[in-house]
Scaffold this active site. Structure first.
Site, PDB file in Angstrom:
ATOM      1  N   GLY A 139       0.848  -1.164  -0.036  1.00  0.00           N
ATOM      2  CA  GLY A 139       0.168  -0.066  -0.144  1.00  0.00           C
ATOM      3  C   GLY A 139       0.809   1.209   0.015  1.00  0.00           C
ATOM      4  O   GLY A 139       2.050   1.151   0.430  1.00  0.00           O
ATOM      5  N   CYS A 140       0.359   2.550  -0.190  1.00  0.00           N
ATOM      6  CA  CYS A 140       1.047   3.566  -0.697  1.00  0.00           C
ATOM      7  C   CYS A 140       1.643   4.156   0.962  1.00  0.00           C
ATOM      8  O   CYS A 140       2.723   4.438   1.192  1.00  0.00           O
ATOM      9  CB  CYS A 140       0.315   4.683  -1.119  1.00  0.00           C
ATOM     10  SG  CYS A 140      -1.491   4.852  -0.725  1.00  0.00           S
TER      11      CYS A 140
END
Length: 328
Positions: A139-140
């Site tokens: 995920g970012c």
């Protein structure tokens, strides 16, 4: 891989933000040919009609058909959609799947039929990625936070962490919502999912594998009034001097192509439109303050996915990812 043979890549979910960035990167990647870009809602339409930044760059049209006659398949779909896609479409085991959703990031979810997904954070998991057949892209927020604290966990000295991070509107995807309207975003910020963000699970999984007695992570994310980028600030108790902390971080990231340690304060414009992560450290009393920033669509999504592909296929890690920030 022979330099005369290009990787044939397919993109599923090509109409979204991460799909658009994937197309842009792969169009300019010297070792990749895009075999197809799939989109159910835009089938038959020119890719450049949806992604206006690609006008003049490609004649590709969106396909309604998924072709598994590819070497690598990028799943640029929403959370829950990747697992559903693989259940509904019989993709040959020989095809490398790189998934950008959260469906396979946790070890308990890493198996899908005959496929096993390896967590794709190169700065943590490079050797496993080199031998992997499928990748669960991080995920970012998870990428930005983990890159800020990995060296401490690896050294076994990570204490309880307090983290805040702000992200742009593209982090929420293209689906319209009240908080994605310009009139809401402009000149506005808001905290959300305090201490309960979904990326915390994968962060704790990574940290726990490095340091068994790791302490709590307290994370509060923010929505910002800009389009792309993530800026994270973490702080934790640490007995290292600032010089010792810098030495630890520089040694940890010495062999990594995209994570750079700066002794000067960093800002988000330095990383937007690149696959870089920049890290800056401060020591205040017995607290180590760690600033880390990335482009959420690149190092936080499509850029990192291509970085993983490069590693898996034995290509130079920078290939196709030598991108310049727009600093003014």
């Amino acid at each position: 891989m022979s330099s005369s043979k290009k990787i044939k890549a397919g993109i599923v979910g090509g109409a979204g933000y991460t799909g658009g960035e994937m197309i842009r990167i792969l169009l300019n990647h010297p070792s990749v040919d895009i075999a197809f870009v799939h989109s159910r809602s835009n089938a038959g339409e020119p890719v450049s009609k949806v992604h206006g930044d690609l006008v003049g760059d490609t004649d590709l049209t969106f396909s309604s058909i998924v072709n598994d006659n590819v070497d690598a398949l990028f799943l640029c779909v929403g959370h829950g959609e990747a697992k559903k896609f693989l259940e509904e479409n019989k993709i040959k085991d020989a095809v490398t799947v790189i998934d950008l959703s959260q469906d396979f990031r946790l070890q308990k979810d890493a198996q899908q039929g005959s496929r096993t997904f390896v967590y794709g954070l190169p700065e943590y998991n490079r050797e496993q990625i080199q031998g992997a057949e499928n990748i669960a892209n991080p995920g970012c927020f998870a990428t930005a936070i983990q890159l800020g604290i990995l060296p401490l966990a690896k050294a076994g000295i990570l204490q309880e962490v307090h983290t805040t991070g702000i992200t742009g509107s593209t982090g929420a995807g293209q689906k319209l919502a009240a908080t994605s309207h310009f009139s809401w975003r402009a000149n506005n910020i808001e905290a959300y999912k305090s201490l309960a963000h979904q990326h915390m699970n994968e962060i704790m999984q990574t940290i726990g594998s490095l340091q068994a007695d790791h302490k709590a992570l307290n994370f509060i994310p923010w929505r910002g009034d800009f389009t792309r980028g993530i800026y994270v600030t973490s702080h934790t108790k640490c007995n290292l001097s600032l010089q010792e902390a810098y030495e630890l971080y520089k040694a940890y990231y010495a062999g990594h192509a995209f994570t750079h340690i700066s002794t000067e304060m960093i800002n988000m414009k330095q990383v937007v439109n690149t696959n870089k992560c920049l890290i800056h450290l401060e020591k205040v009393g017995d607290n180590l303050v760690i600033h880390s920033c990335i482009d959420n669509l690149l190092k936080g999504a499509s850029g990192q996915a291509v970085q993983n592909m490069n590693i898996m296929f034995g290509l130079p890690e920078h290939e196709g990812l030598k991108l310049k920030a727009n600093s003014f």
